[in-house]
Write a protein that holds these residues in place. Structure first.
Motif, PDB file in Angstrom:
ATOM      1  N   GLU A   5       0.826  -1.203   0.000  1.00 54.87           N
ATOM      2  CA  GLU A   5       0.000   0.000   0.000  1.00 54.87           C
ATOM      3  C   GLU A   5       0.862   1.255   0.000  1.00 54.87           C
ATOM      4  O   GLU A   5       1.971   1.271   0.546  1.00 54.87           O
ATOM      5  CB  GLU A   5      -0.899   0.026   1.237  1.00 54.87           C
ATOM      6  N   ALA A   6       0.343   2.313  -0.607  1.00 52.79           N
ATOM      7  CA  ALA A   6       1.045   3.599  -0.622  1.00 52.79           C
ATOM      8  C   ALA A   6       1.070   4.172   0.789  1.00 52.79           C
ATOM      9  O   ALA A   6       0.195   3.871   1.612  1.00 52.79           O
ATOM     10  CB  ALA A   6       0.347   4.563  -1.575  1.00 52.79           C
ATOM     11  N   PRO A   7       2.063   4.994   1.104  1.00 51.96           N
ATOM     12  CA  PRO A   7       2.121   5.613   2.435  1.00 51.96           C
ATOM     13  C   PRO A   7       0.863   6.425   2.718  1.00 51.96           C
ATOM     14  O   PRO A   7       0.247   6.986   1.816  1.00 51.96           O
ATOM     15  CB  PRO A   7       3.361   6.513   2.357  1.00 51.96           C
ATOM     16  N   ILE A   8       0.496   6.499   3.971  1.00 50.43           N
ATOM     17  CA  ILE A   8      -0.692   7.244   4.376  1.00 50.43           C
ATOM     18  C   ILE A   8      -0.436   8.741   4.232  1.00 50.43           C
ATOM     19  O   ILE A   8       0.608   9.250   4.623  1.00 50.43           O
ATOM     20  CB  ILE A   8      -1.069   6.911   5.835  1.00 50.43           C
ATOM     21  N   ASP A   9      -1.398   9.429   3.674  1.00 48.91           N
ATOM     22  CA  ASP A   9      -1.324  10.885   3.544  1.00 48.91           C
ATOM     23  C   ASP A   9      -1.679  11.505   4.895  1.00 48.91           C
ATOM     24  O   ASP A   9      -2.769  11.293   5.420  1.00 48.91           O
ATOM     25  CB  ASP A   9      -2.316  11.372   2.476  1.00 48.91           C
ATOM     26  N   THR A  10      -0.748  12.264   5.473  1.00 46.74           N
ATOM     27  CA  THR A  10      -0.965  12.862   6.801  1.00 46.74           C
ATOM     28  C   THR A  10      -1.142  14.377   6.723  1.00 46.74           C
ATOM     29  O   THR A  10      -0.882  15.078   7.693  1.00 46.74           O
ATOM     30  CB  THR A  10       0.207  12.519   7.733  1.00 46.74           C
ATOM     31  N   THR A  11      -1.577  14.858   5.567  1.00 45.75           N
ATOM     32  CA  THR A  11      -1.797  16.303   5.427  1.00 45.75           C
ATOM     33  C   THR A  11      -2.770  16.799   6.495  1.00 45.75           C
ATOM     34  O   THR A  11      -2.561  17.843   7.123  1.00 45.75           O
ATOM     35  CB  THR A  11      -2.355  16.634   4.036  1.00 45.75           C
ATOM     36  N   VAL A  12      -3.848  16.029   6.684  1.00 43.63           N
ATOM     37  CA  VAL A  12      -4.764  16.275   7.812  1.00 43.63           C
ATOM     38  C   VAL A  12      -4.502  15.168   8.829  1.00 43.63           C
ATOM     39  O   VAL A  12      -4.867  14.016   8.596  1.00 43.63           O
ATOM     40  CB  VAL A  12      -6.238  16.248   7.359  1.00 43.63           C
ATOM     41  N   PRO A  13      -3.817  15.478   9.935  1.00 43.07           N
ATOM     42  CA  PRO A  13      -3.403  14.432  10.891  1.00 43.07           C
ATOM     43  C   PRO A  13      -4.534  13.520  11.347  1.00 43.07           C
ATOM     44  O   PRO A  13      -4.345  12.301  11.465  1.00 43.07           O
ATOM     45  CB  PRO A  13      -2.831  15.238  12.067  1.00 43.07           C
ATOM     46  N   GLU A  14      -5.711  14.093  11.615  1.00 48.27           N
ATOM     47  CA  GLU A  14      -6.835  13.280  12.084  1.00 48.27           C
ATOM     48  C   GLU A  14      -7.261  12.263  11.032  1.00 48.27           C
ATOM     49  O   GLU A  14      -7.626  11.122  11.364  1.00 48.27           O
ATOM     50  CB  GLU A  14      -8.023  14.176  12.444  1.00 48.27           C
ATOM     51  N   LEU A  15      -7.185  12.653   9.773  1.00 52.96           N
ATOM     52  CA  LEU A  15      -7.538  11.747   8.687  1.00 52.96           C
ATOM     53  C   LEU A  15      -6.479  10.653   8.556  1.00 52.96           C
ATOM     54  O   LEU A  15      -6.798   9.484   8.284  1.00 52.96           O
ATOM     55  CB  LEU A  15      -7.640  12.547   7.377  1.00 52.96           C
ATOM     56  N   GLY A  16      -5.229  11.020   8.773  1.00 54.02           N
ATOM     57  CA  GLY A  16      -4.150  10.035   8.739  1.00 54.02           C
ATOM     58  C   GLY A  16      -4.280   9.009   9.850  1.00 54.02           C
ATOM     59  O   GLY A  16      -4.018   7.816   9.642  1.00 54.02           O
TER      60      GLY A  16
END
Length: 301
Positions: A5-16
């Protein structure tokens, strides 16, 4: 073996954090996305997007993903956590969108020289509040500010003719308390002093703290030297302002006396409770006292 899987996008920490929790649940369950899709009755593409951290997934998808990872229905903690993380992520997305919409321009009503300047300051206040919708402003003002009027103000087509709508617009933009003082000064400066009738009606719809500010502004304007070097002479309005100030002072004094009386009664009741070991029912201000057994070691009075 499936592709990593691709790395998790943590632009919005709560979404990450939500995405990381979902991936951890799937890993613990040992399911592939294809197997998970069958159990969740949801497409594998939707499940992968939910665990990517790039977009806020639908609540149904998150719940289905988390339930499908539970091998034992009694182990529901992971599902509860997923639900809570989704709620936090949804709130964070809303806040992020508001930040993106919020202007950094600070409105300066004190610099307004005419109604056009005041209109610009009001639109700056609206942009700084992240541009709330006209319908929201109507609801926030409880109908005092119709959405058509709010829309006309934000488009620069008009400035409120009535102080109540003017204040309703500002309060819907989050401007409250002492911050309204500058706006009130700009209003009185550009719209002129209120009539005696308008002044008398103000207490019927203004909160006491706001009314006190308004009275201060009107009095400042009345005593402000004009170009000729004299203050404005409006005896009837000055008398009305004085009368309203006196009425507010009397109300405040009466409430203060009432609070002191209640405080004294509470202290007496506390003393009785401590000495007698009584049990108080109801509020302390209007209490009923029942006798109870004295605690061990306490001497009955």
């Amino acid at each position: 073996m499936g592709r990593r899987e691709a790395p998790i996008d943590t632009t919005v920490p709560e979404l990450g954090r939500l995405a990381a929790h979902l991936r951890a649940m799937r890993k613990a369950a040992g399911w592939t996305y294809e197997q998970l899709a069958v159990r969740a009755e949801c497409s594998s593409a939707s499940l992968k997007r939910a665990a990517s951290g790039k977009h806020l997934p639908d609540r149904y998808v998150v719940h289905a993903y988390a339930r499908a990872c539970l091998k034992d229905d009694r182990e529901f903690k992971g599902w509860v956590v997923a639900r809570e993380l989704h709620e936090r992520a949804a709130k964070a997305i809303v806040q992020a969108r508001l930040r993106d919409r919020r202007s950094t321009v600070v409105p300066k009503p004190e610099l307004a020289r005419d109604l056009a300047d005041l209109s610009g300051a009001m639109r700056d206040a609206w942009a700084r509040a992240a541009r709330p919708t006209a319908r929201f402003m109507e609801s926030e003002s409880k109908g005092v500010l119709p959405h058509s009027t709010a829309n006309a103000i934000t488009n620069g087509r008009t400035v409120p003719r009535h102080l109540r709508q003017y204040l309703a617009f500002l309060q819907a933009c989050g401007i409250r308390g002492r911050a309204l003082g500058t706006w009130l000064r700009a209003w009185v400066k550009l719209r002129g002093l209120p009539t005696e009738s308008e002044m008398n009606r103000a207490p019927t719809w203004m909160e006491p703290s706001l009314l006190a500010q308004y009275l201060d502004v009107v009095r400042e304007r009345l005593t402000e030297p004009q170009e000729a070097g004299t203050a404005r002479q409006v005896p009837s309005l000055d008398a009305t302002v004085t009368k309203l100030f006196t009425s507010m002072e009397n109300d405040l004094r009466d409430k203060t006396l009432e609070l002191r009386a209640v405080e004294q009664r509470m202290r007496k009741l506390e003393t009785v409770v401590f000495v007698r070991g009584y049990q108080v029912r109801g509020s302390l201000a209007d209490a009923e006292i029942d006798s109870v057994e004295h605690p061990p070691g306490r001497i009955a009075a």
